[in-house]
Design an enzyme around this catalytic site. Structure first.
Site: not given
Ligand code: NAP
Length: 419
Positions: A185, A189, A286
């Site tokens: 992950d 990025k 989130g």
């Protein structure tokens, strides 16, 4: 995102000078209770059809994955001349350049703030606020799951496994956590940040990657005693031999700003010739963080006017992004922390020191921890090197392993300079 657009409608209209409305929606399951009122939005079973619909101005992709529906509908939307907002780092890591080429050809925007570090406006900062700056290094804590685990391991003296279990229970880690804890992950990025920083084509497959699953309490404690804290960093750096892209557990000075970034919080440091080091930190994942970034991207599109020339997707026209020249990991230069568990025998310490000297590694410190009294007692030797090369460290550690003094796998953690 829908909640923010409807709940903040009046404010968004004032900021954008026009009304934002959700015109259409698609998902797999039409009947799922999402606790959201979609108002008069049209339902589409097929997101590709929705992407091509003449009734929308901006297509927002929140499906995920580097192929399948996500790729098909983003490509279709851009080809149909729709602006696109996506939170999908996997898609951009794999197809970012080709999608950017379509967007630029069609004169539409492809915005992706939520794809890197969630709510932190790092894409906007790098794409728009740093004109004239030459980036020398960009690094960051880009995965909240890993930072949460490392923070708890240090604060509470817990094992990696215990912290991972808690992260899963609290919803910070997936049932299969491999993607997060082994660094994939972070790598996705980082590949996007590298392109923005250095004007190169995205090269996510060229990233050197180590996860945090072999970080132990022994490492955390030793780091603390030496004035360091362990973080999983993604680092992209310009060197004489090319660009380094690496994701690995890293020791950063405890007093540095990035060392103060705890829990699920993310941070990105950008080092440039004009600005020096800039550090942005905030919520990396989130619902709210993602919604904030996605709505910000939509608002930017809403504020733009027809005929306005949009800035390029990765800061430079996609066709002008340079091929990425990879610097070999073996030529990486920096300080290293090396933790060895060795037989408590006469001569071991001298043999370790000799392997270091033979590889021209100069040591900042060498500490051995007390031995037990038993005949087969072990001891721990902790070395911190001055700046050296990865190749030299690997050769020295291979030599020590061959000498037969080790009773456990050696641990090597790179040290990163940080302000
Ligand atoms: N979660 C975060 O904090 C966060 C932060 C930053 C970026 N992102 C990115 O946001 C994206 C989505 O992540 P998520 O965590 O929100 O995933 P998620 O909870 O699994 O949501 C995926 C959504 O896509 C829909 N979907 C899946 N396949 C589809 C298809 N073939 N056609 C139409 N709709 C489809 C699903 O529909 P159903 O509801 O009907 O299943 C669901 O609504 C990913 O790219 C992720 O990397 C997430």
């Amino acid at each position: 995102m829908v909640r923010v657009i409807t709940g903040k409608a009046a404010e968004l209209t004032r900021q954008c000078g026009r009304e934002l409305a959700v015109a259409a929606v698609s998902a797999r399951d039409r009947n799922k209770d999402r606790g959201i009122d979609f108002g008069n939005a049209n339902w589409f079973d097929d997101p590709v059809e929705m992407a091509k619909s003449a009734d929308i101005d901006v297509f927002v992709e929140l499906i995920g994955g580097d192929e399948g529906a996500a790729h098909a509908c983003v490509k279709a939307a851009l080809e149909a001349g729709r602006h696109v907002v996506t939170a999908n780092k996997a898609l951009l890591a794999k197809h970012g350049v080709s999608l950017a080429e379509i967007a630029e050809k069609k004169g539409v925007l492809l915005n992706y703030e939520a794809a890197v570090a969630g709510g932190i406006p790092v894409i906007k900062t790098m794409r728009e606020a740093m004109a004239g700056n030459s980036v020398t290094r960009v690094f960051g804590i880009l995965n909240g799951t890993c930072n949460y685990i490392l923070t708890r391991m240090e604060a509470e003296g817990l094992s990696f496994d215990a912290c991972l279990e808690d992260a899963q229970r609290l919803g910070y880690a997936e049932a299969d956590p491999t993607f997060d804890i082994e660094g994939h992950d972070t790598a996705h990025k980082l590949s996007i940040l590298t392109s923005l920083a250095f004007g190169t084509k995205i090269a996510a497959d060229d990233i050197y990657m180590e996860g945090i699953s072999n970080i132990s309490q022994a490492d955390i404690r030793a780091a603390g005693e030496l004035g360091y804290r362990i973080k999983l960093l993604g680092v992209a750096q310009k060197t004489e031999s090319g660009i380094e892209q690496r994701v690995h557990p890293t020791m950063v000075p405890t007093a540095s700003v990035i060392a103060q970034v705890h829990g699920v919080t993310n941070a990105v440091a950008i080092e440039t010739d004009i600005l020096g080091e800039l550090l942005l930190s905030g919520p990396g994942a989130g619902g709210n963080a993602t919604a904030s970034a996605v709505v910000g991207d939509i608002a930017d599109i809403a504020k733009s006017r027809p005929g306005f020339q949009h800035g390029p997707v990765f800061g430079r026209p996609a066709r002008e992004l340079r091929p990425y020249k990879k610097a070999r990991m073996r030529s990486h230069e920096g300080g290293y922390f090396i933790r060895l568990t060795v037989h408590d025998r006469v001569g071991v310490f001298a043999a370790v020191a000799k392997r270091m000297a033979d590889n021209e590694i100069s040591l900042e410190s060498i500490v051995q921890h007390a031995a037990g009294q038993e005949a087969d007692a072990q001891k721990t030797v902790i070395l911190v090197t001055h700046e050296t090369t990865e190749a030299a460290v690997r050769k020295a550690v291979e030599g020590i392993t061959k000498d037969g003094h080790l009773t456990d796998k050696p641990q090597v953690i790179r040290i990163e300079r940080a302000g």
